[in-house]
Design an enzyme around this catalytic site. Sequence first.
Site, PDB file in Angstrom:
ATOM      1  CB  SER A   1      -0.747   0.361   1.110  1.00  0.00           C
ATOM      2  OG  SER A   1      -0.219  -0.186   2.571  1.00  0.00           O
TER       3      SER A   1
ATOM      4  CG  ASP B   1       2.469  -6.443   1.352  1.00  0.00           C
ATOM      5  OD1 ASP B   1       2.081  -7.611   1.623  1.00  0.00           O
ATOM      6  OD2 ASP B   1       1.650  -5.644   1.409  1.00  0.00           O
TER       7      ASP B   1
ATOM      8  CD  GLU C   1      -7.716  -5.332   1.700  1.00  0.00           C
ATOM      9  OE1 GLU C   1      -6.627  -5.906   1.657  1.00  0.00           O
ATOM     10  OE2 GLU C   1      -8.187  -4.376   1.307  1.00  0.00           O
TER      11      GLU C   1
END
Length: 289
Positions: free
Chosen positions: A69, A107, A206
């Site tokens: 993100s 990530d 999510e």
Amino acid sequence: MNASSPSPAQNQASTSTLYGGVTSRRVTVRDLASAKQRGEKWSMLTAYDALTAGVFDEAGIPVLLVGDSAGNCHLGYETTVPVTMDQMVMLSAAVVRGTKRAMIVADLPFGSYQESPAQAMHNAARLMKEAGVGAVKLEGGERSARSIELLVEAGIPVMAHIGLTPQSVHAFGGYPVQGRGDEAAHQLLRDAKAVQQAGAFSVVLEAVPAELAAQVTEQLAIPTVGIGGGPDTDAQVLVWTDMAGMTAGRVPKFVKKYADLRTVLGDAARAFAEDVRGGAFPAEEHSFH
Ligand code: KIV
């Protein structure tokens, strides 16, 4: 003590609470497993730089995620898709340097692991060796299970990520809630069990219905980390810029804004500019003689 035997601090029983209980070493996967057994809920925030990560570490956040993100929340891209391995290594190394206690999870960005388990291994090793993170995260359930297995066999703790997987934004046609309807719910359960079976130490859920996230949490032995998964997951994660009110414009329904940093920073910048324009800054106390 040789290199393979754990130090007394590493060996310390993981029974104290994650919040403030253990201060002399980083939080480990064993601590998180124990927290699930105790029923202790924990929080995770994203972080993309040393300074902000240090604030969250001091605040007692036990796990920090250097999320891809970073693409849309730090680097100015529209999605996470353009983020590269080199960028993730640089941001992750900064977060590790800025912290003492939190487990740092990084990530694997889009295109860095989907090709093959060997590619996943190569890039996960870069994050461990070059950035010094304690774990990696990758998206996908059954489709990523072989890669997870290989990383875990190599000694790399893996956090999985299922449900709405933002790297697939173009395939999803946006960011729709996942797991609605019987077939989709069954697939989510299969994905959750597949990543657990492959050895993941936790799994992010999510944008899935709260009831389904609760069912997955109940059926898994590993901790679930919800983002838009309702109140019953073992942990909760938010993107820090959303949580602290830095994000411009609309944020997803699942976000709670705990501060309005965008206004605070904007006001500070405007006051500085005004002081410079009017000659009020620098004052005598800011000057050398
Ligand atoms: O990249 C990220 O910030 C994430 C969270 C949304 C879990 O994957």
